[in-house]
Design an enzyme around this catalytic site. Structure first.
Site, PDB file in Angstrom:
ATOM      1  N   LYS A 203      20.636   2.418  -1.353  1.00 30.04           N
ATOM      2  CA  LYS A 203      19.855   1.233  -0.990  1.00 30.04           C
ATOM      3  C   LYS A 203      18.668   1.133  -1.964  1.00 30.04           C
ATOM      4  O   LYS A 203      17.693   1.865  -1.857  1.00 30.04           O
ATOM      5  CB  LYS A 203      19.352   1.349   0.465  1.00 30.04           C
ATOM      6  CG  LYS A 203      18.676   0.081   0.952  1.00 30.04           C
ATOM      7  CD  LYS A 203      17.221   0.281   0.869  1.00 30.04           C
ATOM      8  CE  LYS A 203      16.154  -0.626   1.084  1.00 30.04           C
ATOM      9  NZ  LYS A 203      15.831  -1.658   0.153  1.00 30.04           N
ATOM     10  N   CYS A 313       4.609   7.221 -10.335  1.00 31.53           N
ATOM     11  CA  CYS A 313       4.141   8.110  -9.262  1.00 31.53           C
ATOM     12  C   CYS A 313       3.166   9.158  -9.791  1.00 31.53           C
ATOM     13  O   CYS A 313       2.231   9.549  -9.100  1.00 31.53           O
ATOM     14  CB  CYS A 313       5.323   8.777  -8.567  1.00 31.53           C
ATOM     15  SG  CYS A 313       6.407   9.656  -9.703  1.00 31.53           S
TER      16      CYS A 313
HETATM   17  P1  NAP Z   1       8.162   1.981  -0.562  1.00 31.31           P
HETATM   18  O1  NAP Z   1       7.538   0.720  -0.116  1.00 31.31           O
HETATM   19  O2  NAP Z   1       7.904   3.219   0.208  1.00 31.31           O
HETATM   20  O3  NAP Z   1       9.739   1.677  -0.624  1.00 31.31           O
HETATM   21  C1  NAP Z   1      10.665   2.623  -1.111  1.00 31.31           C
HETATM   22  C2  NAP Z   1      12.042   2.284  -0.605  1.00 31.31           C
HETATM   23  O4  NAP Z   1      12.066   2.434   0.824  1.00 31.31           O
HETATM   24  C3  NAP Z   1      12.463   0.840  -0.871  1.00 31.31           C
HETATM   25  O5  NAP Z   1      13.844   0.787  -1.133  1.00 31.31           O
HETATM   26  C4  NAP Z   1      12.148   0.168   0.462  1.00 31.31           C
HETATM   27  O6  NAP Z   1      12.872  -1.030   0.682  1.00 31.31           O
HETATM   28  C5  NAP Z   1      12.566   1.257   1.421  1.00 31.31           C
HETATM   29  N1  NAP Z   1      12.023   1.134   2.780  1.00 31.31           N
HETATM   30  C6  NAP Z   1      11.006   0.357   3.220  1.00 31.31           C
HETATM   31  N2  NAP Z   1      10.828   0.520   4.548  1.00 31.31           N
HETATM   32  C7  NAP Z   1      11.742   1.427   4.953  1.00 31.31           C
HETATM   33  C8  NAP Z   1      12.048   2.025   6.204  1.00 31.31           C
HETATM   34  N3  NAP Z   1      11.371   1.712   7.314  1.00 31.31           N
HETATM   35  N4  NAP Z   1      13.051   2.934   6.265  1.00 31.31           N
HETATM   36  C9  NAP Z   1      13.727   3.271   5.138  1.00 31.31           C
HETATM   37  N5  NAP Z   1      13.486   2.735   3.928  1.00 31.31           N
HETATM   38  C10 NAP Z   1      12.498   1.824   3.828  1.00 31.31           C
HETATM   39  O7  NAP Z   1       7.782   2.332  -2.064  1.00 31.31           O
HETATM   40  P2  NAP Z   1       7.712   1.347  -3.294  1.00 31.31           P
HETATM   41  O8  NAP Z   1       6.538   0.463  -3.097  1.00 31.31           O
HETATM   42  O9  NAP Z   1       9.068   0.761  -3.512  1.00 31.31           O
HETATM   43  O10 NAP Z   1       7.467   2.369  -4.502  1.00 31.31           O
HETATM   44  C11 NAP Z   1       6.214   2.832  -4.879  1.00 31.31           C
HETATM   45  C12 NAP Z   1       5.924   4.189  -4.273  1.00 31.31           C
HETATM   46  O11 NAP Z   1       6.944   5.120  -4.668  1.00 31.31           O
HETATM   47  C13 NAP Z   1       4.622   4.774  -4.771  1.00 31.31           C
HETATM   48  O12 NAP Z   1       3.955   5.374  -3.686  1.00 31.31           O
HETATM   49  C14 NAP Z   1       5.071   5.852  -5.760  1.00 31.31           C
HETATM   50  O13 NAP Z   1       4.152   6.905  -5.956  1.00 31.31           O
HETATM   51  C15 NAP Z   1       6.323   6.329  -5.110  1.00 31.31           C
HETATM   52  N6  NAP Z   1       7.171   7.029  -6.079  1.00 31.31           N
HETATM   53  C16 NAP Z   1       7.301   8.392  -5.989  1.00 31.31           C
HETATM   54  C17 NAP Z   1       8.057   9.085  -6.940  1.00 31.31           C
HETATM   55  C18 NAP Z   1       8.211  10.580  -6.897  1.00 31.31           C
HETATM   56  O14 NAP Z   1       9.095  11.116  -7.559  1.00 31.31           O
HETATM   57  N7  NAP Z   1       7.388  11.306  -6.148  1.00 31.31           N
HETATM   58  C19 NAP Z   1       8.676   8.374  -7.969  1.00 31.31           C
HETATM   59  C20 NAP Z   1       8.507   6.996  -8.023  1.00 31.31           C
HETATM   60  C21 NAP Z   1       7.754   6.318  -7.071  1.00 31.31           C
HETATM   61  P3  NAP Z   1      12.219  -2.448   0.299  1.00 31.31           P
HETATM   62  O15 NAP Z   1      12.101  -2.479  -1.159  1.00 31.31           O
HETATM   63  O16 NAP Z   1      13.197  -3.411   0.828  1.00 31.31           O
HETATM   64  O17 NAP Z   1      10.886  -2.513   0.995  1.00 31.31           O
END
Ligand code: NAP
Length: 506
Positions: A203, A313
């Site tokens: 997803k 990140c």
């Molecule tokens: P996000 O809002 O947490 O979303 C991540 C994924 O989760 C998306 O596919 C999102 O779908 C989905 N999602 C949303 N609500 C959910 C739920 N209730 N249950 C299951 N899945 C759900 O993160 P983002 O804004 O896409 O990405 C940025 C974040 O990712 C930042 O905090 C960054 O630091 C972190 N990140 C971490 C790493 C690492 O390796 N540590 C690497 C890259 C990014 P939708 O898109 O449809 O909302």
């Protein structure tokens, strides 16, 4: 103020154009490309122009149920279950080969959908994704158990025990990915999961689903059996949540924000206690010691925060600099930021593209405005440029106190905070004052500084005189609230295996 140049905003690779022109992108369930069962779609937008570039099928719980059932059936099928490791490795290598052939198309699609400069897609992220498949193709043939000499002493007279471990694929894995580096972060999950023999429901993030569709097509073309990799596009709150709650999913491998990571963990706990791996947010410090080589450090510090618009990140978002060099360093980084060419990602001159969405740019700007309203100093940048509302200038904020929100929260944009230290102890207190622990860098010419500080920083990755150095062989993962587990590196395949100990009397 930075300048914005908006030229050359159309894809040039014929297959990228054809992909976008073929209409709504479908989901992939049990080897079939399908529309949403109720016909729903959502739009995907080029953040560089604010225009709609494609539509994508909007899945729901019904598609998740079918995709999980398909993944379960494929897991138990003779074709996948009995496939030799060398055959899985061949498929992974074939995926990498096809991606290599299509590298220009994949790069353009990633840039158009996410906004990142083409050089980032073409020379860093798509090659990084390809490398994950090649690396784990090699690892597929190294999955081994152990033989163990136990100290059991109560076996029958004249007998002894013989123990060994077996490693099985963990099962059906839900891979949920974010929007900042879509393809490479997807590859970091799918490649080791396939190497281990798992089956998958993917997803991707709603904002950036296009390269996931293309990757799944490539996997199909490479000969992955039906049902092994399924794709359901749609919103996190419905399809993401349904995957995390699903009783027949064995593991959820999630990359995203700490906030949503907590929800995924809760959903997994409240359903079938599926295994959970979460790779979460960060607020990484860059410590600059008084002996740093400023010719290397100024561009290095700037790149660590402005690369991909700070939507990384591990972005080096907190500069912690020795008082003796702070003015020179900060002025150098501000000048670097002011001179960066901002523009559409597909313009080859662009060094920093738009942020992924208008709402995200507004959230980044609000962090800056709020910090200034409580006493921080805007040293450079701070404005949103352009009519799409997504171009946030490279920004530096000084006079930052440890209790300010901008020092603590992950801003996830091109915003660097500056804190000044006078001794090493103070530098470490500042660096470790965060709920996150993803990465850090140290800029110094001193060997003992390097090892002492690297040892004392609470983070999963430490770079020295560099930042953002990635390789499929280097494990990466967070301490504290930056996550559970690590990706990349040979042990990442263990994330997708379960072990069994067999003991017999012989
Ligand atoms: P996000 O809002 O947490 O979303 C991540 C994924 O989760 C998306 O596919 C999102 O779908 C989905 N999602 C949303 N609500 C959910 C739920 N209730 N249950 C299951 N899945 C759900 O993160 P983002 O804004 O896409 O990405 C940025 C974040 O990712 C930042 O905090 C960054 O630091 C972190 N990140 C971490 C790493 C690492 O390796 N540590 C690497 C890259 C990014 P939708 O898109 O449809 O909302």
């Amino acid at each position: 103020m930075s300048s914005l140049s908006l030229n050359n905003i159309k894809p040039t690779v014929a297959s990228a154009k054809a992909f976008l022109e073929r209409g709504c992108q479908k989901m992939f369930i049990n080897g079939e490309w399908v529309d949403a069962y109720d016909g729903s779609t959502f739009e995907t937008i080029d953040p560089g122009t604010g225009t709609v570039i494609n539509e994508v099928a909007k899945g729901s719980i019904a598609e998740i149920n079918d995709a999980v059932a398909a993944a379960r059936a494929a897991l138990e099928s003779d074709q996948w279950h009995n496939m030799l490791p060398v055959e899985r490795a061949q498929i992974l290598n074939k995926i990498a080969d096809i991606m290599d052939e299509k590298i220009d198309e994949l790069s353009e699609l990633e840039t158009l959908d996410q906004g990142k400069p083409l050089y980032v897609s073409r020379w860093a992220e798509i090659p990084g994704a390809i490398d994950q498949f090649r690396y784990f193709a090699g690892i597929a043939r190294t999955i081994e158990g152990q033989t163990i000499t136990s100290s059991i002493g109560y076996q029958p007279e004249g007998k002894k025990t013989f123990s060994y471990t077996l490693r099985h694929p963990l099962g059906v894995v839900a891979c949920i990915t974010p929007w900042n580096s879509p393809l490479v972060l997807t590859a970091m999950k799918i490649a080791p999961a396939l190497a281990a023999g798992c089956t998958i429901v993917l997803k991707p993030a709603t904002l950036t689903s296009l390269t996931a569709v293309r990757l799944v097509e490539i996997c199909q073309q490479a000969g992955l059996p039906e049902g092994v990799l399924n794709l359901v596009t749609g919103s996190g709150s419905t399809v993401g949540e349904a995957l995390a709650m699903h009783p027949d999913v064995d593991k959820v491998s999630f990359t995203g924000s700490t906030e949503i990571g907590r929800r995924v963990i809760k959903s997994a706990g409240e359903s079938n206690l599926k295994k959970v791996q979460v790779e979460l947010g960060g607020k990484s410090p860059q410590i600059v010691m008084p002996d740093a080589d400023l010719d290397l450090t100024i561009p290095g510090v700037a790149n660590a925060i402005f690369f991909n618009g700070g939507q990384v990140c591990v972005a080096g978002s907190r500069l912690i600099v020795h008082k003796s060099i702070s003015d020179q360093l900060v002025e150098g980084v501000a000048k670097y930021g002011r001179e960066m060419v901002m523009g559409h990602g597909l313009d080859p001159k662009t060094q920093m593209g738009p942020l992924v969405a208008k709402s995200h740019a507004e959230s980044v700007k609000k962090y800056v405005d709020d910090a200034v309203s409580v006493g921080a100093e805007l040293i450079s940048g701070g404005h949103i440029l352009g009519s799409s509302g997504c171009y946030m200038e490279p920004t530096i904020v000084g006079n930052v106190e440890q209790d300010m929100v901008i020092f603590k929260d992950e801003v996830f944009g091109p915003v660097l905070t500056v804190s000044v230290f006078e001794d090493d102890e103070q530098a470490l207190i500042l660096a470790n004052d965060s709920p996150y622990g993803l990465a850090a860098s140290i800029w110094t010419e001193g060997l003992s500084n390097t090892h002492r500080i690297a040892d004392s920083i609470n983070a999963g990755t430490v770079w020295v005189n560099s930042h953002l150095m990635f390789d499929a062989a280097l494990p990466i993962g967070g301490w504290k609230q930056s996550g559970w587990g690590q990706e990349s590196g040979h042990q990442a395949v263990s994330n997708y295996l379960k072990d069994k100990t067999v003991t017999s009397i012989i």
